[in-house]
Design an enzyme around this catalytic site. Sequence first.
Site, mmCIF file in Angstrom:
data_model
loop_
_atom_site.group_PDB
_atom_site.id
_atom_site.type_symbol
_atom_site.label_atom_id
_atom_site.label_comp_id
_atom_site.label_asym_id
_atom_site.label_seq_id
_atom_site.Cartn_x
_atom_site.Cartn_y
_atom_site.Cartn_z
ATOM 1 C CB ILE A 120 -0.947 -0.016 1.209
ATOM 2 C CG1 ILE A 120 -1.999 -1.122 1.040
ATOM 3 C CG2 ILE A 120 -1.645 1.335 1.389
ATOM 4 C CD1 ILE A 120 -2.834 -1.373 2.266
ATOM 5 C CE1 TYR A 145 0.036 -5.814 10.553
ATOM 6 C CE2 TYR A 145 -2.268 -6.487 10.447
ATOM 7 C CZ TYR A 145 -1.216 -5.711 9.978
ATOM 8 O OH TYR A 145 -1.439 -4.819 8.953
ATOM 9 C CE LYS A 162 -1.439 -1.202 10.678
ATOM 10 N NZ LYS A 162 -0.335 -0.417 10.041
#
Length: 313
Positions: free
Chosen positions: A32, A181, A185
């Site tokens: 991204i 994870y 975030k």
Amino acid sequence: MSSASLTAPWNVQRLPRADGRVFLVTGGNAGIGYFVAEQLSGTGATVVLGSRNPAKAEAATASIRARVAGARVRAVRLDLADLSSLETAVVSLEVERLDAVVHNAGVALDAPPRRETEDGHELMFGTNHLGHFALTQWLMPLLSAAPAARVVTMGSFAAKSERLGPNDLQSRKDYRPKRAYGRSKLAQMYFGIELDRRLRAAGRTVMSVVVHPGGALDSLTPSRPPIHLRTTGARLGAAPAALLLQGKHAGAWPAVRAVLDPAVRGGQLWGPRVFGLRGEPRQEPVWNHLADASVAASLWEASCDLTGADLPV
């Protein structure tokens, strides 16, 4: 009437010009982050890719230059897993001001064992959250030198179902990679919201915006050789997923809008329009757990202790 209603409809294919502005995209060499950098390069801005891998950064800059005529793009070495290196990385930017930083770089592990950064932090939490937290300290003078700079933090839809464990931020007691994870975030997103709250309280012109890419798959992402190659088989196999998900080029759209759109405001959350998973970017309500200021403040203090950072806000 909202400020957004006074502006022309946002068009992801026709971005406003940003000549003379300087943007930093962490992890801009792949995924991204690469598409954020490619799209921003088309606005006439100077785009700097922060990458820990010089060879991959060079491939990314070459790809952008090949696709965007006159692109002003370059790279600096940036390793968010090594906190001691961040001041040097910021000096190497060699700019007098920074109009926006996109905190995009991240590590995602799929399986044990638990790994740690150079500083002894769990790798995903240490890189994705603590690295960006500490980097912001060193970037703040450059951001403050711009008229209205933006800190754009790339969260994840995976964080929506997670909650932070205040007594185990580093996943020492119970390490599960996918959960670690998601929590890393989520910590990033808390940071982005809390940063804006503190910036507003201090009367600063810098603002902080949180975004997420929805469901962004490699198999739905257009090829950018040698950075990303999508085979015909992968494209055909992913066709059913395209009903709900999208490629990483589209996953970049919320971050790009957060950098460029004058209607965007600090403290907002932006994501894809369709179920938060795909489509053009839109503002969405801040998730209920993200609005918990006590959790955000507690995380902020813990992050200061773990990094030694002293953000001037």
